[in-house]
Design a protein around this motif. Structure first.
Motif, PDB file in Angstrom:
ATOM      1  N   ASN A  86     -61.251 -27.857-125.427  1.00  0.00           N
ATOM      2  CA  ASN A  86     -61.444 -29.174-124.850  1.00  0.00           C
ATOM      3  C   ASN A  86     -62.174 -30.035-125.858  1.00  0.00           C
ATOM      4  OD1 ASN A  86     -61.568 -31.198-122.680  1.00  0.00           O
ATOM      5  ND2 ASN A  86     -63.763 -30.790-122.698  1.00  0.00           N
TER       6      ASN A  86
ATOM      7  N   MET B 271     -60.577 -34.510-122.681  1.00  0.00           N
ATOM      8  CA  MET B 271     -59.119 -34.525-122.744  1.00  0.00           C
ATOM      9  C   MET B 271     -58.493 -33.969-121.473  1.00  0.00           C
ATOM     10  SD  MET B 271     -57.698 -36.010-125.296  1.00  0.00           S
ATOM     11  CE  MET B 271     -56.044 -35.294-125.287  1.00  0.00           C
ATOM     12  N   TRP B 272     -59.163 -33.011-120.800  1.00  0.00           N
ATOM     13  CA  TRP B 272     -58.572 -32.462-119.581  1.00  0.00           C
ATOM     14  C   TRP B 272     -58.401 -33.548-118.519  1.00  0.00           C
ATOM     15  CZ3 TRP B 272     -61.265 -33.339-115.206  1.00  0.00           C
ATOM     16  CH2 TRP B 272     -62.661 -33.440-115.274  1.00  0.00           C
TER      17      TRP B 272
ATOM     18  N   SER C  33     -55.719 -36.759-120.705  1.00  0.00           N
ATOM     19  CA  SER C  33     -54.545 -36.462-121.531  1.00  0.00           C
ATOM     20  C   SER C  33     -53.261 -37.016-120.926  1.00  0.00           C
ATOM     21  CB  SER C  33     -54.424 -34.949-121.757  1.00  0.00           C
ATOM     22  OG  SER C  33     -54.315 -34.268-120.524  1.00  0.00           O
ATOM     23  N   ASN C  34     -53.105 -36.900-119.610  1.00  0.00           N
ATOM     24  CA  ASN C  34     -51.884 -37.404-118.982  1.00  0.00           C
ATOM     25  C   ASN C  34     -51.795 -38.919-119.067  1.00  0.00           C
ATOM     26  OD1 ASN C  34     -51.078 -34.870-118.352  1.00  0.00           O
ATOM     27  ND2 ASN C  34     -51.595 -34.954-116.187  1.00  0.00           N
TER      28      ASN C  34
ATOM     29  N   ILE D  22     -53.117 -40.757-121.386  1.00  0.00           N
ATOM     30  CA  ILE D  22     -52.806 -41.076-122.788  1.00  0.00           C
ATOM     31  C   ILE D  22     -51.308 -40.899-123.045  1.00  0.00           C
ATOM     32  CG2 ILE D  22     -53.167 -40.347-125.180  1.00  0.00           C
ATOM     33  CD1 ILE D  22     -56.040 -39.553-124.342  1.00  0.00           C
ATOM     34  N   GLU D  23     -50.768 -39.783-122.557  1.00  0.00           N
ATOM     35  CA  GLU D  23     -49.339 -39.513-122.760  1.00  0.00           C
ATOM     36  C   GLU D  23     -48.473 -40.566-122.075  1.00  0.00           C
ATOM     37  OE1 GLU D  23     -46.152 -35.834-122.135  1.00  0.00           O
ATOM     38  OE2 GLU D  23     -48.307 -35.489-121.953  1.00  0.00           O
TER      39      GLU D  23
ATOM     40  N   THR E  87     -56.571 -43.766-127.402  1.00  0.00           N
ATOM     41  CA  THR E  87     -57.814 -43.287-127.999  1.00  0.00           C
ATOM     42  C   THR E  87     -58.208 -44.164-129.182  1.00  0.00           C
ATOM     43  OG1 THR E  87     -56.678 -41.759-129.496  1.00  0.00           O
ATOM     44  CG2 THR E  87     -57.299 -40.917-127.318  1.00  0.00           C
TER      45      THR E  87
ATOM     46  N   ASP F 274     -60.951 -41.769-133.337  1.00  0.00           N
ATOM     47  CA  ASP F 274     -60.577 -40.351-133.375  1.00  0.00           C
ATOM     48  C   ASP F 274     -61.173 -39.625-134.574  1.00  0.00           C
ATOM     49  OD1 ASP F 274     -59.128 -40.751-131.097  1.00  0.00           O
ATOM     50  OD2 ASP F 274     -57.175 -40.857-132.092  1.00  0.00           O
TER      51      ASP F 274
ATOM     52  N   TRP G 237     -51.001 -28.058-118.735  1.00  0.00           N
ATOM     53  CA  TRP G 237     -51.726 -29.310-118.983  1.00  0.00           C
ATOM     54  C   TRP G 237     -50.806 -30.513-118.915  1.00  0.00           C
ATOM     55  CZ3 TRP G 237     -56.682 -28.729-118.461  1.00  0.00           C
ATOM     56  CH2 TRP G 237     -57.242 -27.478-118.736  1.00  0.00           C
ATOM     57  N   ARG G 238     -49.517 -30.317-119.155  1.00  0.00           N
ATOM     58  CA  ARG G 238     -48.580 -31.429-119.021  1.00  0.00           C
ATOM     59  C   ARG G 238     -48.302 -31.747-117.552  1.00  0.00           C
ATOM     60  NH1 ARG G 238     -46.037 -28.909-123.600  1.00  0.00           N
ATOM     61  NH2 ARG G 238     -44.620 -27.770-122.237  1.00  0.00           N
TER      62      ARG G 238
END
Length: 301
Positions: free
Chosen positions: A161, A241-242, A245-246, A248-249, A255, A258, A298-299
């Motif tokens: 993470n 990120m947990w 992340s979705n 962001i995707e 972000t 970085d 995670w996806r």
């Protein structure tokens, strides 16, 4: 222990028919076997065996005692077998603690699947952002997003993470993206508070970790609220990120900074040191570790 050894020796001698045969089976001198039998007869106050140099015979008291002893030893063997069988099957109650946000999103939804695999286990899930006292509060396993610091606990890493600074595209379009850590002073930073004090944001700069106290017009003690504020374009947020992340995707968040991201604040399962860890704890930790190791999890999460 001496009484049990005397009884087991008596049964062994009676079964094998001689002191020497029982001694050979145990790998000790026949004299030792004789002393155990003498001590047993003295303690009971009865003669159990008639022993001569040529033969061995049970007395009437010895015959009755042998039957009782054989039943007791058989019961003990069955009890040990039952314990071994139960230890190979997860059972009992499991008390779990997890951070509120992570627990709602990545622990609570998995518990029904875990219980479907282990039908003799029941679960209590305690969602709390404070660091719980596992032993004092009777917690079997706690999920923590931090490196383990308590030497009295065992930590098992469940997943990588890291924390990133995110903002909605609408915020970046209006305010621009920060290019350096100093630029944060000119941005509205959505900070999280804990027990009345604001948490700093940690970065990696010039080979060292640095923690900055940021400023903004909104502070909250709930990470989910900060996440929603960031999605609605209210400012920058420093999130795991947990959690993001979705988004962001999906392009809902992007972000920044970085290149200054600090080493990962990884996800661990921690539990008290125990010589014989109950199978229900080992099974749950293994279940989480296997689930989190799947990229597709995670996806979908």
């Amino acid at each position: 222990m001496d009484q049990f050894k005397q009884i087991s020796t008596f049964v062994e001698v009676a079964s094998r028919g001689s002191l020497s045969a029982a001694a050979r089976a145990e790998g000790i001198a026949p004299a030792m076997i004789g002393r155990r039998l003498d001590a047993l007869e003295e303690r009971l106050g009865v003669k159990l065996l008639q022993r001569t140099t040529r033969k061995l015979a049970l007395t009437n008291e010895g015959l009755a005692f042998l039957e009782d002893c054989q039943r007791i030893l058989a019961d003990l063997e069955n009890a040990e077998a039952a314990v071994s069988e139960r230890s190979a099957k997860a059972s009992g109650h499991l008390s779990i603690s997890a951070p509120a946000g992570f627990g709602r999103q990545h622990v609570a939804p998995l518990i029904p699947s875990f219980l479907a695999e282990h039908r003799d286990v029941t679960v209590t899930l305690n969602l709390n952002d404070r660091v719980v006292d596992l032993i004092g509060e009777g917690i079997d396993v706690a999920i923590r997003i931090a490196a383990l610091s308590d030497s009295n606990l065992i930590g098992v890493k469940l997943a990588d993470n890291k924390r990133v600074v995110v903002a909605a595209p609408s915020y970046i379009k209006k305010n621009g993206a920060p290019k350096s850590l100093d630029d944060l002073a000119r941005h509205n930073c959505l900070a999280i508070s804990s027990e009345g004090s604001q948490r700093g944001w940690t970065f990696r700069q010039a080979g060292k970790n640095v923690t900055l106290k940021v400023s903004g017009n909104m502070v909250c003690n709930d990470g989910a609220v900060l996440h929603d504020w960031a999605l609605s374009g209210k400012g920058l947020a420093w999130r795991s990120m947990w959690e993001v992340s979705n988004a962001i995707e999906a392009g809902q968040l992007m972000t920044v900074l970085d290149e200054f991201a600090a080493p990962g604040n990884d996800i661990y399962a921690v539990f008290a040191q125990r010589q014989h860890l109950p199978l229900r704890i080992r099974a749950f930790v293994d279940f989480l570790r296997h689930t989190y190791s799947q990229p597709e999890y995670w996806r979908k999460a």
